[in-house]
Design an enzyme around this catalytic site. Structure first.
Site, short mmCIF file in Angstrom:
data_model
loop_
_atom_site.label_atom_id
_atom_site.label_comp_id
_atom_site.label_asym_id
_atom_site.label_seq_id
_atom_site.Cartn_x
_atom_site.Cartn_y
_atom_site.Cartn_z
N GLU A 73 6.31 -1.07 45.27
CA GLU A 73 7.62 -1.04 44.26
C GLU A 73 8.80 -1.27 45.14
O GLU A 73 9.85 -0.39 44.90
CB GLU A 73 7.71 0.28 43.54
N ASN A 79 2.55 -3.96 46.81
CA ASN A 79 2.08 -3.62 45.29
C ASN A 79 3.41 -3.42 44.24
O ASN A 79 4.29 -2.90 44.95
CB ASN A 79 1.19 -2.36 45.49
N HIS A 119 0.11 -1.63 34.39
CA HIS A 119 0.26 -0.53 33.34
C HIS A 119 0.95 -1.06 31.98
O HIS A 119 2.19 -1.42 31.83
CB HIS A 119 1.37 0.46 33.92
N GLU A 167 -3.92 -0.74 39.19
CA GLU A 167 -3.62 0.46 38.55
C GLU A 167 -3.67 0.11 37.26
O GLU A 167 -2.78 0.84 36.18
CB GLU A 167 -2.18 0.96 39.02
N ASP A 194 -4.12 0.55 33.40
CA ASP A 194 -4.20 1.15 31.99
C ASP A 194 -3.46 0.66 31.15
O ASP A 194 -2.71 -0.23 31.21
CB ASP A 194 -3.88 2.58 32.32
#
Length: 537
Positions: free
Chosen positions: A144, A185, A221, A250, A252
């Site tokens: 990030e 990432n 996400h 990651e 979801d």
């Protein structure tokens, strides 16, 4: 080291676990796991071992866990994750080495030379600890590092060391393990946008300089209310063309609660689209879901009123999204390259001061994957605003501004992620409203330590009787306090006054609706003050 965990291509029974089907496609399917649940809950442990071929530690490999004090390393939690993976023939992705969150205050307070030395030593020790372990095949080296506008994040790393810390971190990781895949990432990078393009340019530049970046992680996400990025596969492919591996790190897909069958179906489509995008790109190594059961999801604590983001419910029952992932992995190569036809021009009815109902002629899909839904956008030039998403050829928009002209268009998407051309523009003007605009903001201290703290959430609520299309929150940092990171808003600082503005996806609030953002601050050792005077306009 990676060669020891390359998955052979084999046939898969239709009812086999996810990992079996993923192996047959030459991919991994993974989950982020927590040490406490692995140790204490048999259903959690057994489901993870049965279904997944890859593991990412939720927290056990982060700096605050592995080196809480200078030079004092604790690998107990990380070792437990690696041991579980080894016992169950799973590969491990290390997460994460250099990040602006969950890093101890002692690191953040260092001067430049000491901070660089601490970073290099931390990477050397942590990566080196697992360098000879064949289960640990890859690492998130930096995490990030960009904001949502595509600028380098003004974290304590950047503020102290400048951009060079990124290349230094990768070089230190390569020195510690010559064989591991080394990744950058980030989140909100699924589509082709300012942020993903900034990462693309950085990776291209650093690789040309010989910096050992091997892969790019897309956190993914997602949320069903914001629409699926139709250029996801195209975005993965452009990174692959740089010569790097790509991976979904990651995943979801959250929803506004309560959960219902329609939302489940949309969520399942999103999961299927992500898996199909990875399957279609040879350089995509696999997909990691951030957890797997709603019982332990991070989403409800972070996104107020949202949840149900994972493929198992709170009782470990498989949801439609599990079936979508399973069937995508089991279904063979995606054979639908054909986008839906262009939707008809949207027509507005039932127009009020803050709402309107749009209808349009439906698209058709001849590729075989079926229509997945429509995205409705407001034409605004360079950055068009997503107003809503519908699975039918109509939608009621809320949270609109009074006495405002809207030019809108529609795109259709199919189950394979193909996107239609934009419809022609439809135009309508909302009526004059009764007024009554206004908003409030309140901040909550999530965690703090001697030299810093995290404020999460700052809750922004529309207290007026009409919708708003943007908000600005101001607050004051105590003397000596410095902003080191933020999320879900763009923050600027003048003296000790901080101004936070909404991003493109969270500025549109109906009456009584709310959204959240957060930020991290460093402060002098022993100073226990936190920000005050939150105002919203």
């Amino acid at each position: 080291m990676l060669a020891a965990f390359l998955i052979p291509t084999t046939s898969a029974d239709a009812s086999a676990p996810l990992r079996t089907h993923a192996a047959a496609r030459g991919k991994f399917i993974g989950a982020a796991l927590a040490t406490s649940q692995l140790a204490n809950e048999a259903t959690y442990r057994n489901t993870a071992a049965t279904e997944f071929s890859q593991v990412t530690a939720e927290n056990a490999m982060k700096w605050e866990s592995t080196e809480p004090s200078p030079g004092q390393f604790d690998f107990s939690g990380a070792d437990a994750i690696v041991a579980f993976a080894t016992q169950n023939n799973m590969q491990v992705h290390g997460h994460t080495l250099v990040w602006h969150n969950q890093t101890p205050g002692w690191v953040q307070s260092l001067g430049a030379s000491a901070m660089r030395a601490a970073m290099q030593n931390h990477i050397s020790q942590v990566v080196g600890h697992y360098a000879n372990n064949p289960a640990v095949v890859s690492w998130d080296v930096v995490n990030e590092v960009f904001d949502d506008n595509g600028n380098l994040r003004t974290s304590f790393w950047y503020n102290t060391l400048g951009q060079s810390y990124i290349a230094d971190a990768f070089r230190a990781a390569r020195a510690a393990d010559p064989d591991a895949k080394l990744c950058i990432n980030d989140y909100n990078t699924e589509g082709i946008n300012a942020k993903s393009t900034a990462i693309y340019n950085l990776v291209s530049s650093l690789r040309q300089q010989g910096v050992p970046i091997d892969c790019v992680g897309f956190q993914s996400h997602l949320a069903i209310q914001y629409g699926f990025p139709g250029d996801f596969q195209q975005n993965l492919q452009r990174f692959a063309a740089l010569g790097v591996q790509v991976r979904i790190t990651e995943l979801d897909v959250r929803m506004v609660m309560p959960r219902d069958a329609t939302k489940d179906a949309t969520q399942a489509t999103y999961y299927r689209n992500v898996v199909n995008a990875c399957l279609a790109v040879t350089a995509c190594a696999g997909v990691t879901i951030w957890g797997f059961t709603d019982k332990y999801s991070w989403v409800p604590d972070t996104f107020s009123g949202q949840g149900a983001a994972l493929i198992y419910d709170e009782n470990y029952q498989k949801k439609p999204s599990y079936t979508a992932v399973h069937d995508a992995l089991a279904g063979g190569t995606t054979t639908d390259p054909t986008p839906p036809t262009t939707p008809g021009t949207p027509s507005a009815g039932n127009v009020t001061s803050n709402s309107a109902t749009l209808t349009w002629t439906a698209s058709t899909d001849s590729g075989g994957s079926g229509l997945a839904g429509y995205d409705v956008y407001r034409e605004q030039g360079a950055t068009d605003q997503l107003l809503g998403r519908s699975t039918t050829n109509s939608i009621t928009l809320t949270g609109l501004s009074p006495s405002t002209q809207y030019q809108v268009y529609v795109r259709a998407r199919d189950g394979a992620g193909n996107v239609s051309a934009d419809s022609a523009l439809g135009t309508f003007t909302t009526t004059a409203g009764p007024g009554g605009g206004g908003c409030t903001a309140t901040g909550t201290v999530q965690t703090q330590w001697s030299t810093g703290y995290v404020i999460q959430p700052v809750t922004v609520t529309n207290t007026g009787t009409a919708g708003i299309t943007g908000w600005t929150v101001t607050f004051t940092l105590p003397a000596g306090h410095t902003l080191t990171g933020s999320w879900n808003a763009t923050l600027t600082v003048s003296g000790q006054t901080v101004t936070a503005k909404n991003l493109g996806y969270n500025g549109n609030l109906a009456p009584n609706a709310g959204t959240t953002f957060g930020f991290q601050v460093s402060r002098p050792n022993g100073n226990t003050q936190t920000p005050s005077g939150y105002t919203c306009a």
